[in-house]
Write a protein that holds these residues in place. Structure first.
Motif, PDB file in Angstrom:
ATOM      1  N   LEU A  17     112.620 -25.014  -8.214  1.00 18.38           N
ATOM      2  CA  LEU A  17     113.437 -24.466  -9.286  1.00 18.38           C
ATOM      3  C   LEU A  17     114.636 -23.750  -8.681  1.00 18.38           C
ATOM      4  O   LEU A  17     114.610 -23.323  -7.517  1.00 18.38           O
ATOM      5  N   ARG A  18     115.669 -23.640  -9.490  1.00 15.53           N
ATOM      6  CA  ARG A  18     116.880 -22.940  -9.053  1.00 15.53           C
ATOM      7  C   ARG A  18     117.342 -22.023 -10.168  1.00 15.53           C
ATOM      8  O   ARG A  18     117.586 -22.453 -11.286  1.00 15.53           O
ATOM      9  N   LEU A  19     117.434 -20.776  -9.846  1.00 18.68           N
ATOM     10  CA  LEU A  19     117.926 -19.788 -10.789  1.00 18.68           C
ATOM     11  C   LEU A  19     119.343 -19.396 -10.402  1.00 18.68           C
ATOM     12  O   LEU A  19     119.696 -19.366  -9.219  1.00 18.68           O
ATOM     13  N   ILE A  46     109.890  -7.443  -5.425  1.00 18.78           N
ATOM     14  CA  ILE A  46     111.094  -8.018  -4.856  1.00 18.78           C
ATOM     15  C   ILE A  46     110.828  -9.472  -4.477  1.00 18.78           C
ATOM     16  O   ILE A  46     109.765  -9.808  -3.950  1.00 18.78           O
ATOM     17  N   VAL A  47     111.800 -10.333  -4.778  1.00 24.41           N
ATOM     18  CA  VAL A  47     111.707 -11.737  -4.393  1.00 24.41           C
ATOM     19  C   VAL A  47     112.652 -12.004  -3.231  1.00 24.41           C
ATOM     20  O   VAL A  47     112.231 -12.468  -2.170  1.00 24.41           O
ATOM     21  N   LYS A  64     108.245 -15.893   1.179  1.00 25.17           N
ATOM     22  CA  LYS A  64     108.831 -16.231   2.476  1.00 25.17           C
ATOM     23  C   LYS A  64     108.516 -17.669   2.843  1.00 25.17           C
ATOM     24  O   LYS A  64     107.375 -18.122   2.726  1.00 25.17           O
ATOM     25  N   GLY A  65     109.534 -18.383   3.274  1.00 30.90           N
ATOM     26  CA  GLY A  65     109.365 -19.773   3.650  1.00 30.90           C
ATOM     27  C   GLY A  65     109.517 -20.743   2.490  1.00 30.90           C
ATOM     28  O   GLY A  65     109.625 -21.954   2.701  1.00 30.90           O
ATOM     29  N   ARG A  66     109.524 -20.223   1.254  1.00 29.27           N
ATOM     30  CA  ARG A  66     109.652 -21.092   0.078  1.00 29.27           C
ATOM     31  C   ARG A  66     110.913 -20.804  -0.722  1.00 29.27           C
ATOM     32  O   ARG A  66     111.302 -21.610  -1.570  1.00 29.27           O
ATOM     33  N   SER A  84     108.167 -25.672  -3.670  1.00 32.17           N
ATOM     34  CA  SER A  84     106.698 -25.629  -3.675  1.00 32.17           C
ATOM     35  C   SER A  84     106.174 -24.485  -4.536  1.00 32.17           C
ATOM     36  O   SER A  84     105.348 -23.679  -4.091  1.00 32.17           O
ATOM     37  N   VAL A  85     106.650 -24.422  -5.774  1.00 34.25           N
ATOM     38  CA  VAL A  85     106.254 -23.305  -6.637  1.00 34.25           C
ATOM     39  C   VAL A  85     104.762 -23.385  -6.944  1.00 34.25           C
ATOM     40  O   VAL A  85     104.152 -24.468  -6.939  1.00 34.25           O
TER      41      VAL A  85
END
Length: 125
Positions: A17-19, A46-47, A64-66, A84-85
């Motif tokens: 996904l892209r926000l 926090i993301v 992290k890493g995703r 890889s949600v």
């Protein structure tokens, strides 16, 4: 400062996904920008955070890493790409802005000066 987040919705586990978050009202390139999320019954976490230049980034352990945060100072927009949600990524995602690096507010993210309205992301298994 006004922040308008978009791009949420329903995605399948394993997808990407892209926000996006559009910034207006001040000089975008002066602000640390970031993404946070809050799931039902949980605290806001926090993301990802990017510095004013994009040269420094910070990621929460759970992504992290995703996840990749990026910004386009010409378009006054910050992005969050997540690959890889997982179902546990389901939450309302908020973009935030401050002149101070956002991760420095780790004791109380509520002190961050500017927040967007949030966009729901639901990951189905």
């Amino acid at each position: 400062v006004q922040l308008q987040a978009s791009g949420g919705g329903l995605v399948q586990a394993g997808d990407s996904l892209r926000l996006s978050c559009a910034f207006s009202g001040r000089t975008f390139s002066s602000y640390s920008m970031g993404w946070f999320r809050q799931a039902p019954g949980k605290e806001r976490e926090i993301v990802a955070v990017t510095s004013w230049s994009g040269g420094s980034t910070y990621y929460g352990d759970s992504v992290k890493g995703r996840a990749t945060i990026s910004r386009d100072n010409a378009k006054n927009t910050v992005y969050l790409q997540m690959n890889s949600v997982r179902p546990e990524d389901t939450a309302v995602y908020f973009c935030a802005a401050d002149l101070t690096p956002l991760q420095s507010y780790y004791r109380d993210y509520g002190l961050i000066h500017y927040w967007g309205q949030g966009t729901q992301v639901t990951v189905s298994s």
